[in-house]
Structures are given as C-alpha cells and as structure tokens.
Design an enzyme around this catalytic site. Structure first.
Site, PDB file in Angstrom:
ATOM      1  NE  ARG A   1      -3.664   0.357   0.151  1.00 34.54           N
ATOM      2  CZ  ARG A   1      -4.209   0.983  -0.867  1.00 34.54           C
ATOM      3  NH1 ARG A   1      -4.118   0.462  -2.086  1.00 34.54           N
ATOM      4  NH2 ARG A   1      -4.841   2.132  -0.715  1.00 34.54           N
TER       5      ARG A   1
ATOM      6  CD  GLU B   1       5.540 -10.166  -4.208  1.00 34.74           C
ATOM      7  OE1 GLU B   1       5.070 -10.993  -3.400  1.00 34.74           O
ATOM      8  OE2 GLU B   1       4.882  -9.207  -4.671  1.00 34.74           O
TER       9      GLU B   1
ATOM     10  CB  SER C   1       7.323 -13.995 -10.545  1.00 37.43           C
ATOM     11  OG  SER C   1       6.216 -14.474 -11.287  1.00 37.43           O
ATOM     12  CB  ALA C   2       4.340 -17.942  -7.387  1.00 42.52           C
TER      13      ALA C   2
ATOM     14  NE  ARG D   1       0.279 -16.992  -9.719  1.00 44.54           N
ATOM     15  CZ  ARG D   1       0.735 -15.830 -10.145  1.00 44.54           C
ATOM     16  NH1 ARG D   1       1.782 -15.275  -9.549  1.00 44.54           N
ATOM     17  NH2 ARG D   1       0.183 -15.223 -11.176  1.00 44.54           N
TER      18      ARG D   1
ATOM     19  CG  HIS E   1       9.766  12.356   2.625  1.00 44.95           C
ATOM     20  ND1 HIS E   1       9.143  12.800   3.774  1.00 44.95           N
ATOM     21  CD2 HIS E   1       8.829  12.428   1.633  1.00 44.95           C
ATOM     22  CE1 HIS E   1       7.890  13.123   3.495  1.00 44.95           C
ATOM     23  NE2 HIS E   1       7.671  12.904   2.214  1.00 44.95           N
TER      24      HIS E   1
ATOM     25  NE  ARG F   1       1.854  -0.186   6.987  1.00 52.02           N
ATOM     26  CZ  ARG F   1       0.595  -0.538   6.790  1.00 52.02           C
ATOM     27  NH1 ARG F   1      -0.116  -0.999   7.802  1.00 52.02           N
ATOM     28  NH2 ARG F   1       0.034  -0.420   5.606  1.00 52.02           N
TER      29      ARG F   1
END
Length: 312
Positions: free
Chosen positions: A112, A120, A122-123, A203, A221, A230
């Site tokens: 988000r 990322e 990749s499956a 997957r 920043h 978080r």
C-alpha cells in the site's frame, strides 16, 4: 529463520568483496551490509545498498559543497528543524535498498506504500518453498471489541496451541496440493499422476501465510513515513516486527535524523486546534472535559493518553 547454504554463501561472498570508493559511506551501516536480520519465524530483512547520510541531507538543505566550518551540533539543529517543520525534500536525497522475506498477507499490507520501487519473487516462474508463517502463541488473540481491525484478549494456551496446529496442518496440506497440481506423476506409476498445471495457476492453492520475497528501494522521507505508520502500536503485530527491524538499520544509517524522527514523529504527538485550546485551558487551571472543548470522545481519549491523564 533458516537461510539456504546458497544464500549464506552469497552473503559471505558479498561481504568479502570490498571496493574503495570516494562516495560517503557510513561505517556503522557497512558493518551490517548484506547480513540477514531475522523477523518472525522464517522472514528476514537484509540491507543491500544505500546512498547518502545525515550530511547529505544537510548539504541538500544548504545547497552547498563540502563541510566548511560547520559542526555536528549545527547539522543536528538543522536536521531537527527540517523534521519539525516538515521540510521533507532534503530527506529524499538519501535512499536505501532492502531484501525482504515476508508472509504474503504482510506484503499485501506493505505494498500500500506506493512510494517505493519493488521487484517481487514471481510464483509464475519459481516454485515457492514449503515455508509458511505460524504466529507465536502469545500473539494469537481474539478480535478486539473496540477496534475493527485490531486484536483484543490473548487466547488461552490450549486454544492457541489448537489454532497453531490447524494453521500448520492447513498450510502443509496446501503445499502438498500445490506440488501435486504441478506434477505429472512418476514414470513408474508409483504416485498418482497430477495434471501438470501451470505454476501461475497452481499457486492459487497456497494460503496468505506463505512467504514471498522482494527487493524494496525507497527514499528516506518516504521510509520515515512508512515507519511512523508501521511501528505504531495500532499497526498489525507482524508488520510492526518488520518496521522494528528496519528501524534498527535506519538508526545506524542516519543517527541524527533518527533522533529527530523519534522525538518529533514516532514518540511525539500533534495537537489539533481544539486539543491545543484544551491544553491551554488546563494550564490556566480550568476544568475541561470532552464536551466543553468540542473534541470527539476518541480525540479526547487520545489527548489524555498523550498527557498521561485519565480520560474520564
């Protein structure tokens, strides 16, 4: 957290290979470069690269060359001024790149934050390992009655153990199904033949607690904004664990900025006009409550908590 022998060898090779450079470096950060910091049961955060330091922020703010006759005390004062008054552009001059291994459901929260560069695993191309997240017993809790997206009372030990058993069993079964869907059976007929389903379809059988990995690059920043949200006590525990691990890296990287961030944002409290008026009236000795100062019950409770006073 268990690293594969190949990953451990890669880390060792990267740390052994050193290069001379004219660019600014941070000794405390170089000490942890490439090393994996454990998070949750199988996850980690790994510093891959960085650009800039506290001095780079100061230099950008002053638009000057070299250190001149400035002192650390002056740099500290400027950095605190910039953070205090939300002059954010100079902090964008610093960037950091991390390698993160995290459960898929944490990744979906994390993504988000759209102000980073992400690549990322990749499956569609890779077969995911049999690694899934099972919460520790002390983090398993019932739904909060006051917060729709939070946890409440911790489960009794016997219920927590049963939940852990169910999560492990379901996750193991999901990976068995995943492997079978991609298989075409043994040549000798000893195993039931699978359909040889494409990885991009197989997957779908995996649950959100399976682990994924990505490389994540972000400027300072936007990283501080990520950490402010978080690391907050209201954030989900699992993503807070990653926030804490990254925070330790940032504290090494830009210690003066981290000090200012801790004072003004992470551990500070911003007052609305109504809340500021309420505090002024309290200091003047006036009896004030939520109704008399026009604050909502929630804002009043937050203000009282920040001031260390009972809400009622």
């Amino acid at each position: 957290m268990a690293l594969t022998p190949e990953q451990e060898q890669e880390i060792e090779d990267n740390r052994r290979h050193k290069q001379e450079t004219l660019r600014p470096t941070v000794v405390a950060l170089e000490d942890v470069l490439f090393q994996a910091v454990p998070v949750l049961d199988h996850g980690f955060v790994r510093l891959i690269d960085y650009m800039g330091d506290d001095a780079a922020i100061v230099q950008a703010a002053r638009v000057s060359y070299g250190a001149g006759t400035r002192h650390v005390r002056e740099d500290r004062g400027l950095l605190r001024y910039l953070l205090r008054h939300a002059h954010t552009t100079p902090f964008e001059m610093c960037e950091i790149k991390l390698h993160v291994k995290l459960p898929i459901f944490v990744a979906r929260q994390w993504i988000r934050h759209r102000t980073a560069n992400v690549n990322e695993l990749s499956a569609r191309y890779s077969v995911l390992d049999r690694e899934f997240y099972v919460p520790a017993a002390e983090t398993l809790a019932r739904q909060s009655q006051s917060n729709r997206q939070g946890r409440g009372e911790i489960l009794p030990a016997d219920q927590a153990a049963h939940v852990q058993h169910l999560l492990r069993a379901d996750s193991e079964a999901a990976h068995d199904r995943y492997e079978w869907l991609m298989s075409e059976g043994a040549d000798d007929g000893s195993a039931p033949a699978g359909p040889g389903l494409a990885r991009e379809l197989a997957r779908m059988s995996l649950s959100l607690n399976y682990y994924t990995q990505w490389y994540w690059k972000i400027d300072l920043h936007n990283l501080l904004h990520f950490l402010r949200l978080r690391m907050d006590p209201h954030a989900q525990y699992e993503i807070r664990a990653y926030g804490d691990a990254i925070a330790a890296i940032v504290a090494r990287w830009v210690p003066l900025t981290w000090e200012a961030f801790s004072d003004y944002q992470a551990n500070g409290f911003r007052l609305s006009a109504g809340a500021l008026d309420a505090v002024r009236r309290m200091l003047a000795g006036e009896a004030v409550d939520a109704d008399s100062c026009g604050l909502s019950r929630r804002e009043w409770s937050e203000l009282m908590t920040a001031l260390g006073r009972p809400a009622d």
